[in-house]
Design a protein around this motif. Structure first.
Motif, mmCIF file in Angstrom:
data_model
loop_
_atom_site.group_PDB
_atom_site.id
_atom_site.type_symbol
_atom_site.label_atom_id
_atom_site.label_comp_id
_atom_site.label_asym_id
_atom_site.label_seq_id
_atom_site.Cartn_x
_atom_site.Cartn_y
_atom_site.Cartn_z
ATOM 1 N N GLU A 191 0.830 -1.200 0.000
ATOM 2 C CA GLU A 191 0.000 0.000 0.000
ATOM 3 C C GLU A 191 0.869 1.256 0.000
ATOM 4 O O GLU A 191 0.595 2.219 -0.728
ATOM 5 C CB GLU A 191 -0.912 0.001 1.227
ATOM 6 C CG GLU A 191 -1.996 -1.055 1.220
ATOM 7 C CD GLU A 191 -2.795 -1.049 2.513
ATOM 8 O OE1 GLU A 191 -2.415 -0.310 3.432
ATOM 9 O OE2 GLU A 191 -3.785 -1.793 2.601
ATOM 10 N N TRP A 192 1.899 1.231 0.815
ATOM 11 C CA TRP A 192 2.788 2.401 0.918
ATOM 12 C C TRP A 192 3.468 2.689 -0.418
ATOM 13 O O TRP A 192 3.545 3.849 -0.852
ATOM 14 C CB TRP A 192 3.824 2.171 2.011
ATOM 15 C CG TRP A 192 4.861 3.257 2.128
ATOM 16 C CD1 TRP A 192 6.188 3.134 1.885
ATOM 17 C CD2 TRP A 192 4.643 4.624 2.478
ATOM 18 N NE1 TRP A 192 6.832 4.324 2.073
ATOM 19 C CE2 TRP A 192 5.892 5.270 2.448
ATOM 20 C CE3 TRP A 192 3.511 5.360 2.810
ATOM 21 C CZ2 TRP A 192 6.053 6.623 2.732
ATOM 22 C CZ3 TRP A 192 3.667 6.706 3.104
ATOM 23 C CH2 TRP A 192 4.920 7.331 3.066
ATOM 24 N N ASP A 193 3.956 1.663 -1.094
ATOM 25 C CA ASP A 193 4.603 1.870 -2.388
ATOM 26 C C ASP A 193 3.630 2.451 -3.411
ATOM 27 O O ASP A 193 3.975 3.329 -4.217
ATOM 28 C CB ASP A 193 5.181 0.548 -2.900
ATOM 29 C CG ASP A 193 6.346 0.065 -2.040
ATOM 30 O OD1 ASP A 193 6.953 0.903 -1.346
ATOM 31 O OD2 ASP A 193 6.623 -1.147 -2.052
ATOM 32 N N SER A 194 2.382 1.968 -3.404
ATOM 33 C CA SER A 194 1.372 2.499 -4.330
ATOM 34 C C SER A 194 1.089 3.966 -4.039
ATOM 35 O O SER A 194 0.979 4.799 -4.952
ATOM 36 C CB SER A 194 0.078 1.692 -4.217
ATOM 37 O OG SER A 194 0.297 0.350 -4.591
ATOM 38 N N ILE A 195 0.959 4.313 -2.771
ATOM 39 C CA ILE A 195 0.664 5.697 -2.381
ATOM 40 C C ILE A 195 1.800 6.630 -2.784
ATOM 41 O O ILE A 195 1.569 7.736 -3.290
ATOM 42 C CB ILE A 195 0.400 5.768 -0.867
ATOM 43 C CG1 ILE A 195 -0.913 5.060 -0.535
ATOM 44 C CG2 ILE A 195 0.370 7.204 -0.373
ATOM 45 C CD1 ILE A 195 -1.164 4.871 0.934
ATOM 46 N N ARG A 196 3.050 6.172 -2.602
ATOM 47 C CA ARG A 196 4.186 7.046 -2.912
ATOM 48 C C ARG A 196 4.285 7.349 -4.407
ATOM 49 O O ARG A 196 4.858 8.370 -4.803
ATOM 50 C CB ARG A 196 5.496 6.403 -2.422
ATOM 51 C CG ARG A 196 5.729 6.537 -0.920
ATOM 52 C CD ARG A 196 5.687 7.985 -0.457
ATOM 53 N NE ARG A 196 6.599 8.845 -1.170
ATOM 54 C CZ ARG A 196 7.858 9.104 -0.805
ATOM 55 N NH1 ARG A 196 8.329 8.552 0.290
ATOM 56 N NH2 ARG A 196 8.615 9.912 -1.519
ATOM 57 N N THR A 197 3.734 6.493 -5.282
ATOM 58 C CA THR A 197 3.747 6.813 -6.726
ATOM 59 C C THR A 197 2.873 8.027 -7.034
ATOM 60 O O THR A 197 3.131 8.757 -8.002
ATOM 61 C CB THR A 197 3.241 5.611 -7.553
ATOM 62 O OG1 THR A 197 1.901 5.296 -7.160
ATOM 63 C CG2 THR A 197 4.131 4.401 -7.332
ATOM 64 N N PHE A 198 1.857 8.274 -6.197
ATOM 65 C CA PHE A 198 1.000 9.438 -6.394
ATOM 66 C C PHE A 198 1.534 10.671 -5.668
ATOM 67 O O PHE A 198 1.070 11.791 -5.923
ATOM 68 C CB PHE A 198 -0.426 9.149 -5.885
ATOM 69 C CG PHE A 198 -1.129 8.068 -6.652
ATOM 70 C CD1 PHE A 198 -1.635 8.313 -7.926
ATOM 71 C CD2 PHE A 198 -1.276 6.797 -6.115
ATOM 72 C CE1 PHE A 198 -2.286 7.305 -8.631
ATOM 73 C CE2 PHE A 198 -1.913 5.799 -6.813
ATOM 74 C CZ PHE A 198 -2.420 6.040 -8.087
ATOM 75 N N LEU A 199 2.508 10.459 -4.757
ATOM 76 C CA LEU A 199 3.007 11.577 -3.953
ATOM 77 C C LEU A 199 4.521 11.685 -4.078
ATOM 78 O O LEU A 199 5.273 11.387 -3.149
ATOM 79 C CB LEU A 199 2.616 11.376 -2.481
ATOM 80 C CG LEU A 199 1.110 11.280 -2.183
ATOM 81 C CD1 LEU A 199 0.880 10.887 -0.736
ATOM 82 C CD2 LEU A 199 0.418 12.582 -2.500
#
Length: 1171
Positions: free
Chosen positions: A301-309
């Protein structure tokens, strides 16, 4: 205190279970239906016992659960009483009754009554069990409806794994803890994208409120125009994530009116996914933002979120809230710092993880040494501060303790030992005593550095080391944190502490150590074998103190103040608080009672003095009300808020006691606070009550001795106000008394449990006086109407102090098992006969000191359950023949053999009523060898009991551990030696010779290998065959001899464990305690363990102490008879001497000579006189 009640219930249930199982397995007289009922009762009790073992603190606070526990306990008592009645029915008296026709036989027989009672008990058990079902008392969640419980620290550690937990410990140890909120961690300046993770040891409890406070902070709202709080869903939905972020960004950044802002959010909610993505990219690129991600659970989840941020270098921040330690650390990066945001309890803290490295922190703390204060300046300033502290704070009644502590440190330094431990219960004044000692040592300049550190909890080694370093550099004795805030910092506090302790002579006091684990961390990190520093550890736990000290001899126990010192402290505090107080004009009695209840605890004494000093008109009323409701007042009156910590400690103190010990703790409150209680008396009563039972490897009495030792370690009981320890080892204390404050604490709780009721002063008639134990104080006015209004149907023990009255025995006392009349007055033979007719179930009978009793009446033979008989110091000279029927008797104390301190005072050691008959012991009947359970017997007059015949019977009592005999002479001495030669369990032996039996012990052998106490009285000319190799356990030796030869003195001086030595010489003599080597002529070290020496003489005695003898002696007692004289020389060689006590008829010349010698003694021992 509810935990004590639960512990008592557990003990009672266990006793009932034992009895029930015994009845099921062994007693064939029960009818089959009763057997089935007992099986059912046993099964239900086993389930109840399991519940009680699981009853935690929360459950015991629930009033419904406590009521149920009380019902279980009362039911268990009744079951045990009923089964015990069945097991001890007279077998011979039952069978013939059942052969009689119904019209002749009695309507109901005892066995029928017992079976009917078992049936009723079964119904009560069923009721109690169904009551549990109705009120849902037993459930997985405890005493209230099931709730989702927060993960405790132990479980949290297990969940994160050992490696991860070690990482947390290391990280928090490296980063000095900072306390505050998240606003302190979010800088205002622009920088790259920053991440903070928030994690708590107890799950998410408290984390949301901490983050919310920062999120809504006005300054943060102003700095971050784009803010969003997203609670993640599982599985993660990126579209919903972007939609939610964009909508919150707009709502939080909108400057229009609230209605227009809502309209804008709704408009964006209807937009297409493409529109949302474009708007989102614009928002995160144009301005800095603050995003809170709640409930992050996986790194995917964290890796997915960091692609947007992505990191746009615009000073944006992400706060991650997670319940997993590993996620919290990985979101920040491999190099991170851990800071404690808030500690909710000792078991639950919330931490923040942020990017950083160990090197960054070390650089931050590293400051050149020249920024600190020079060592010479620090020592000088500390010396001045110590002098000022000692002038301002006087410590009353602790002079001897100060001297002992000085000796402890001197001993430790010269023996290359590092650690001394000091322990005592909370409030006893350990820290104040050590603070005075600490200041005293600073003024002597014996050490290079001095440090005092209070252990913080939860414990952190780095914080501990930093605090100690700050104190080393501090010029004052307090406020070291404030004095050095921002001035001195340390690169590696732990290593620097270790280096200082190793390289310099340091004196360090560690206050409030609470666990062995804390000590293991300190010892492993800071102490080294090559260190020359002295560490003093202060704790409330004796086991921790023993663990810390390098040797048992370096464990120091701080006890409560003596009564005089407690009174002095009380009046001093009143004078200090208010010099004009009228307290000094009040009567002494109420104030003395008040200080006695304080148990010698300075913290309590000072608190009460502070409150009373403020009173004027209501002063007397306040004293009376405080005395009347002592513990209630201290616990509920806001004026005593300073004692809250003490009561919190008391609660946890009793809660941590073993359950098997809690009934014994309750029981000690039966004795008056200022009353000296014999150890044997207490232990034998515990056995009779069933509080200590036989185990696989120990008898009930041996387990009772262990319990006594545990109460001593817990400071619940302590030595009476004596001059010095007079014990044969700490667990063999002859007498004790209950700590006054702890007793009041127990008394205030015991009434809630309806266990004990006592009569004192003037009492009103009430139906509420009922319970298991009755105490009649000597102050009670003996009101017959009050007594007869009471319910004795469940009474188990009756203890009488003072005058006996005939109406004290009631027909309803059928369950009474303990009758303790020690030193009661006014009891005669008729009274005793009436008692024994009605009290058939006694297990403990003490008539000790009842001089008007001359015989044991016929009903005595019906006491089939009797275990303990104490008729010492009565006028009973002969035991009845029916005593041989009492198969359960374990303990018989009779005759007039007295303790050393009593026997040595007069020239003739026999009391008046025995001197006229020429006897010391009692006559015992033939058949005494049938009492195979006996382990204590004495004093038996062998000569008057049949001589060789009675000795043959004594030979068969092989389980004896304590034996006292009199009437030994030339005719029977060898037979006596042979009779006891096989007694391998014998620990105590007392032998009284006939007057015309000089030399009868010469050449005979005694069983010595297991002896701990040996008493030989009479005209002993020569000791029996004794060898030091066989006397390795002998701790007490009491001799009455015509003279003591050089061979005798040499043998006694070499006894390795001898602690107490009593010598009475019947002829003029020189008594020199000085043994020289036959070859070199040099004096040998002798009597090395002797702490107490008692000397008496009927004529002239010259006592000399050599330079190398009795180096442990603390108390010297001298007994003088009329016309005799004693002279002492060499007292200055007794380096540990504390007190010299003169008893009897001592002339003024002896007193003056002793005063002169003691004034020149380095320790300045005290001279005390007793008539």
């Amino acid at each position: 205190m509810a935990d004590l009640a639960v512990g008592l219930a557990k003990s009672v249930v266990e006793g009932a279970l034992t009895k029930a199982q015994s009845a099921i397995e062994e007693d064939s007289r029960l009818r089959q239906s009763a057997q089935r009922d007992l099986v059912f009762i046993t099964g239900e009790f086993q389930m109840m016992q399991s519940f009680l073992k699981l009853a935690d603190d929360e459950r015991t606070r629930n009033i419904v659960v406590r009521t149920w526990v009380r019902q279980i306990r009362e039911l268990a008592y009744d079951v045990e009483d009923c089964i015990e009645f069945v097991l001890h029915l007279d077998k011979k008296s039952q069978w013939w009754r059942r052969m009689l026709p119904p019209f002749i036989a009695a309507a109901t027989q005892p066995l029928d009554e017992a079976i009917a009672e078992i049936r009723q008990l079964k119904a009560r058990v069923e009721d109690v069990s169904s009551r549990n079902a109705r009120y849902s008392l037993i459930s997985d969640s405890g005493s209230k409806p099931a709730v989702v419980q927060q993960q405790p620290p132990a479980a949290a550690r297990a969940a994160m794994g050992a490696a991860a937990f070690s990482m947390l410990v290391e990280a928090t140890d490296i980063a000095r803890r900072q306390h505050g909120d998240l606003t302190q961690l979010i800088p205002k300046k622009d920088d790259g994208l920053q991440v903070i993770s928030v994690w708590g040891t107890g799950g998410d409890l408290g984390t949301t409120s901490i983050i919310r406070k920062a999120y809504n902070d006005p300054e943060i709202c102003q700095n971050f125009t784009r803010r969003a709080w997203v609670k993640l869903t599982h599985p993660f939905n990126p579209h919903e994530f972007i939609r939610g972020l964009t909508a919150q960004f707009y709502a939080n950044s909108c400057k229009e009116l609230h209605e227009e802002a809502l309209r804008g959010v709704l408009t964006r909610s209807d937009a297409t996914q493409g529109d949302f993505l474009s708007e989102f990219v614009r928002q995160v690129n144009d301005a800095s933002y603050l995003i809170v991600l709640e409930n992050l659970s996986t790194m995917a989840e964290w890796d997915s979120i960091r692609t947007f941020l992505p990191d746009k270098k615009n000073g944006s921040w992400i706060i991650v809230s997670t319940q997993q330690f590993e996620i919290a650390s990985l979101c920040v990066g491999h190099s991170y710092q851990v800071l404690e945001l808030k500690q909710f309890s000792a078991e639950h803290s919330v931490y923040a993880f942020r990017e950083g490295s160990r090197g960054d922190r070390e650089k931050d703390e590293e400051i050149p040494a020249e920024h600190g204060v020079g060592p010479a300046t620090v020592l000088t300033s500390k010396n001045n501060a110590a002098t000022a502290w000692m002038k301002k704070n006087s410590i009353i009644g602790r002079e001897s303790e100060m001297n002992e502590l000085r000796e402890y440190t001197t001993r430790a330094r010269f023996t290359s030992l590092q650690v001394i431990s000091v322990w005592g219960i909370a409030g006893v004044g350990k820290s104040a005593l050590l603070k005075k000692f600490f200041c005293d040592r600073i003024r002597t300049n014996l050490f290079v550095k001095y440090g005092w550190v209070d252990v913080s909890h939860p414990f952190n080694l780095r914080d501990f080391s930093r605090s100690l370093l700050l104190d080393f550099h501090s010029e004052s004795l307090q406020d070291k944190e404030a004095a050095h805030h921002g001035t001195i910092r340390f690169k590696n506090p732990i290593q620097e502490c270790r280096d200082l302790l190793e390289q310099h002579h340091c004196l360090v006091v560690i206050d409030d150590l609470q666990s062995k684990e804390e000590w293991d961390l300190i010892k492993g990190a800071l102490l080294s074998r090559s260190s020359e520093s002295i560490i003093i550890v202060i704790t409330t736990d004796s086991s921790i103190a023993t663990c810390c000290a390098d040797k048992e001899e370096l464990v120091f126990n701080v006890k409560g103040l003596q009564d005089d010192a407690a009174s002095d402290l009380f009046h001093q505090e009143v004078e200090r608080m208010k010099p004009s107080s009228t307290l000094k004009n009040l009567k002494k009695e109420p104030l003395e009672e008040l200080t006695l209840k304080c148990g010698g605890l300075p913290e309590v004494i000072v608190a009460i003095a502070g409150v009373l000093a403020k009173k004027t008109v209501t002063l007397m009323d306040t004293v009376d009300s405080t005395n009347g409701k002592f513990m209630h007042t201290l616990e509920t009156n806001p004026e005593y808020d300073s004692l809250r910590g003490l009561f919190g400690w008391m609660y946890s103190y009793f809660r941590s006691c073993p359950d098997s010990l809690k009934p014994c703790i309750f029981y000690m409150s039966l004795f008056p606070r200022d009353h000296s209680i014999r150890r044997r008396r207490v232990v034998r009563r515990w056995v009779a009550e069933g509080y200590c039972r036989d185990s696989e490897d120990k008898s009930a009495e041996q387990n009772g001795e262990v319990f006594f030792s545990m109460l001593l370690d817990l400071s619940i009981i302590q030595e009476p106000s004596q001059l010095v320890t007079t014990t044969v080892g700490d667990t063999r204390m002859i007498a004790c008394r209950v700590n006054g404050f702890i007793r009041e604490y127990i008394v205030s709780r015991r009434m809630e449990e309806n266990l004990v009721f006592e009569l004192e002063g003037s009492c009103n008639v009430t139906t509420q006086r009922t319970g298991r134990h009755l105490i009649i104080r000597d102050s009670w006015d003996r009101d017959k109407i009050v007594f007869e209004s009471m319910d004795f149907s469940r009474l188990r023990s009756l203890t009488v102090f003072g005058e006996w009255k005939q109406f004290f025995i009631s027909e309803s006392m059928k369950l009474l098992r303990v009758l303790d009349l020690e030193d009661a007055s006014g009891i005669n033979d008729a009274d005793l006969e009436q008692m024994l007719k009605q009290l058939r179930r006694l297990k403990f009978l003490s008539l000790r000191g009842c001089g008007e009793i001359h015989r044991l009446p016929t009903p005595f033979g019906h006491l089939q359950q009797l275990q303990t008989l104490d008729i010492k110091r009565t006028s009973i000279m002969k035991l009845p023949g029916n005593i041989t029927k009492l198969q359960k008797l374990q303990y018989i104390r009779a005759g007039t053999s007295v303790q050393a301190e009593e026997s040595l005072t007069p020239c003739l050691s026999v009391p008046k009523f025995c001197r006229s008959r020429g006897q010391v012991g009692v006559v015992v009947p033939g058949g005494i060898d049938k009492l195979t359970a006996l382990h204590t017997l004495g004093v038996v007059n062998v000569g008057a009991s049949g001589g060789k015949a009675i000795l043959k019977e004594l030979e068969d009592l092989t389980q004896l551990r304590k034996l006292g005999v009199s009437g030994i002479n030339m005719r029977n001495s060898k037979k006596f030696s042979s009779a006891i030669s096989g007694h391998v369990h014998l620990e105590s032996l007392s032998v009284q010779l006939d007057n015309d039996s000089e030399g009868c012990l010469s050449g005979i052998k005694l069983p010595l290998k297991t002896l701990q106490s040996l008493k030989l009285h009479g005209p002993v000319e020569k000791l029996p065959v004794l060898e030091v190799s066989e006397l390795k356990k002998l701790a007490k030796l009491d001799l009455e001899m015509t003279t003591l030869t050089e061979t005798d003195k040499r043998l006694i001086g070499g006894l390795p464990k001898l602690c107490t030595l009593c010598i009475k010489l019947l002829q003029d003599s020189q008594l020199g305690f000085c043994i020289t080597d036959t070859r070199s002529g040099l004096e040998l070290p002798t009597y090395e363990k002797v702490k107490v020496l008692e000397i008496a003489s009927c004529s002239s005695l010259d006592v000399t102490f050599g330079e190398n003898t009795m180096k442990s002696l603390e108390l010297l007692k001298a007994h003088c008879c009329s016309g005799s004289s004693i002279k002492f020389s060499g007292l200055d060689n007794l380096t540990e001497l504390k007190v010299v006590l003169l008893k009897g008829f001592c002339d003024d010349k002896l007193k003056e000579e002793l005063r002169t010698q003691l004034n020149g003694h380095p320790k300045k021992p005290t001279l005390k006189l007793e008539a």
